[in-house]
Write a protein that holds these residues in place. Sequence first.
Motif, PDB file in Angstrom:
ATOM      1  N   THR A  29       0.840  -1.193   0.000  1.00 19.40           N
ATOM      2  CA  THR A  29       0.000   0.000   0.000  1.00 19.40           C
ATOM      3  C   THR A  29       0.876   1.244   0.000  1.00 19.40           C
ATOM      4  OG1 THR A  29      -0.143  -0.026   2.410  1.00 19.40           O
ATOM      5  CG2 THR A  29      -1.919  -1.108   1.194  1.00 19.40           C
ATOM      6  N   GLY A  30       0.280   2.334  -0.416  1.00 15.76           N
ATOM      7  CA  GLY A  30       0.986   3.608  -0.448  1.00 15.76           C
ATOM      8  C   GLY A  30       0.003   4.760  -0.395  1.00 15.76           C
ATOM      9  N   ILE A  31       0.568   5.959  -0.307  1.00 17.21           N
ATOM     10  CA  ILE A  31      -0.218   7.191  -0.245  1.00 17.21           C
ATOM     11  C   ILE A  31       0.141   8.059  -1.449  1.00 17.21           C
ATOM     12  CG2 ILE A  31      -0.715   9.274   1.106  1.00 17.21           C
ATOM     13  CD1 ILE A  31      -1.552   6.756   2.569  1.00 17.21           C
ATOM     14  N   ILE A  32      -0.875   8.524  -2.173  1.00 15.01           N
ATOM     15  CA  ILE A  32      -0.659   9.408  -3.320  1.00 15.01           C
ATOM     16  C   ILE A  32      -0.082  10.734  -2.810  1.00 15.01           C
ATOM     17  CG2 ILE A  32      -1.770  10.712  -5.187  1.00 15.01           C
ATOM     18  CD1 ILE A  32      -1.842   7.744  -5.730  1.00 15.01           C
ATOM     19  N   LEU A  33       1.067  11.137  -3.380  1.00 16.04           N
ATOM     20  CA  LEU A  33       1.676  12.417  -3.029  1.00 16.04           C
ATOM     21  C   LEU A  33       1.318  13.503  -4.036  1.00 16.04           C
ATOM     22  CD1 LEU A  33       5.302  11.339  -2.038  1.00 16.04           C
ATOM     23  CD2 LEU A  33       3.378  11.855  -0.524  1.00 16.04           C
ATOM     24  N   GLU A  34       1.311  13.121  -5.324  1.00 17.60           N
ATOM     25  CA  GLU A  34       1.158  14.131  -6.371  1.00 17.60           C
ATOM     26  C   GLU A  34       0.772  13.465  -7.685  1.00 17.60           C
ATOM     27  OE1 GLU A  34       4.209  17.275  -8.546  1.00 17.60           O
ATOM     28  OE2 GLU A  34       5.030  15.699  -7.289  1.00 17.60           O
ATOM     29  N   ARG A  35      -0.076  14.127  -8.435  1.00 18.68           N
ATOM     30  CA  ARG A  35      -0.422  13.655  -9.779  1.00 18.68           C
ATOM     31  C   ARG A  35       0.616  14.209 -10.752  1.00 18.68           C
ATOM     32  NH1 ARG A  35      -6.278  13.928 -12.797  1.00 18.68           N
ATOM     33  NH2 ARG A  35      -5.613  12.721 -14.595  1.00 18.68           N
ATOM     34  N   LYS A  36       1.207  13.330 -11.566  1.00 23.51           N
ATOM     35  CA  LYS A  36       2.255  13.721 -12.505  1.00 23.51           C
ATOM     36  C   LYS A  36       1.776  13.758 -13.951  1.00 23.51           C
ATOM     37  CE  LYS A  36       6.070  14.099 -11.458  1.00 23.51           C
ATOM     38  NZ  LYS A  36       6.764  15.347 -11.173  1.00 23.51           N
ATOM     39  N   GLY A  37       0.653  13.156 -14.226  1.00 25.43           N
ATOM     40  CA  GLY A  37       0.136  13.094 -15.582  1.00 25.43           C
ATOM     41  C   GLY A  37      -1.248  12.491 -15.553  1.00 25.43           C
ATOM     42  N   GLU A  38      -1.758  12.184 -16.726  1.00 27.32           N
ATOM     43  CA  GLU A  38      -3.120  11.649 -16.815  1.00 27.32           C
ATOM     44  C   GLU A  38      -3.284  10.351 -16.025  1.00 27.32           C
ATOM     45  OE1 GLU A  38      -6.108  10.293 -20.350  1.00 27.32           O
ATOM     46  OE2 GLU A  38      -4.829  12.033 -20.707  1.00 27.32           O
ATOM     47  N   ILE A  39      -2.258   9.489 -16.080  1.00 24.65           N
ATOM     48  CA  ILE A  39      -2.352   8.217 -15.354  1.00 24.65           C
ATOM     49  C   ILE A  39      -1.170   7.993 -14.411  1.00 24.65           C
ATOM     50  CG2 ILE A  39      -3.738   7.138 -17.167  1.00 24.65           C
ATOM     51  CD1 ILE A  39      -1.201   5.548 -17.935  1.00 24.65           C
ATOM     52  N   LEU A  40      -0.287   8.973 -14.262  1.00 29.15           N
ATOM     53  CA  LEU A  40       0.914   8.828 -13.434  1.00 29.15           C
ATOM     54  C   LEU A  40       0.806   9.594 -12.128  1.00 29.15           C
ATOM     55  CD1 LEU A  40       3.701   9.201 -16.131  1.00 29.15           C
ATOM     56  CD2 LEU A  40       2.921   7.105 -15.031  1.00 29.15           C
ATOM     57  N   LEU A  52       7.069   5.852  -8.724  1.00 27.20           N
ATOM     58  CA  LEU A  52       6.169   6.346  -9.761  1.00 27.20           C
ATOM     59  C   LEU A  52       5.114   5.274  -9.995  1.00 27.20           C
ATOM     60  CD1 LEU A  52       5.647   8.640 -11.779  1.00 27.20           C
ATOM     61  CD2 LEU A  52       7.013   7.369 -13.426  1.00 27.20           C
ATOM     62  N   GLY A  53       3.850   5.613  -9.760  1.00 28.61           N
ATOM     63  CA  GLY A  53       2.764   4.655  -9.938  1.00 28.61           C
ATOM     64  C   GLY A  53       1.897   5.028 -11.128  1.00 28.61           C
ATOM     65  N   HIS A  54       1.453   4.031 -11.866  1.00 31.61           N
ATOM     66  CA  HIS A  54       0.531   4.277 -12.976  1.00 31.61           C
ATOM     67  C   HIS A  54      -0.758   3.513 -12.724  1.00 31.61           C
ATOM     68  CE1 HIS A  54       2.369   0.484 -14.340  1.00 31.61           C
ATOM     69  NE2 HIS A  54       1.234   0.289 -14.979  1.00 31.61           N
ATOM     70  N   LEU A  55      -1.852   4.063 -13.204  1.00 30.13           N
ATOM     71  CA  LEU A  55      -3.157   3.428 -13.026  1.00 30.13           C
ATOM     72  C   LEU A  55      -3.227   2.114 -13.791  1.00 30.13           C
ATOM     73  CD1 LEU A  55      -5.590   6.465 -13.421  1.00 30.13           C
ATOM     74  CD2 LEU A  55      -4.740   5.448 -11.307  1.00 30.13           C
ATOM     75  N   SER A  56      -3.898   1.132 -13.211  1.00 28.22           N
ATOM     76  CA  SER A  56      -4.135  -0.132 -13.903  1.00 28.22           C
ATOM     77  C   SER A  56      -5.104   0.113 -15.058  1.00 28.22           C
ATOM     78  CB  SER A  56      -4.735  -1.158 -12.936  1.00 28.22           C
ATOM     79  OG  SER A  56      -6.000  -0.709 -12.485  1.00 28.22           O
TER      80      SER A  56
END
Length: 92
Positions: A29-40, A52-56
């Motif tokens: 698990t993790g906590i979203i810090l910042e949106r970097k792009g449409e899915i990043l 760096l996380g991307h949406l499934s």
Amino acid sequence: MERCRSPGLCAGAISAELHPMSEAAIETTGIILERKGEILYRVELMNGKVVLGHLSKPLTDAKAELADGTSVLLEMTPYDFDHARILRECPH
């Protein structure tokens, strides 16, 4: 010119049957810090590491937008600890 006899394996495609992943994916698990792009997104793991996380695919298709501070379930490979797939939101 010889035709390809294995559809899906032509032009350098890799099949899961030929190259199975030797180890299972890691879920954390993790906590979203910042949106970097449409899915990043920049996501902080429970151990403090930022990845760096991307949406499934299902979240991308649903046009999900996650707010900063949202707790999420992530999937990572044992080969790359800098990137993760965001599977879903975690309940608080």
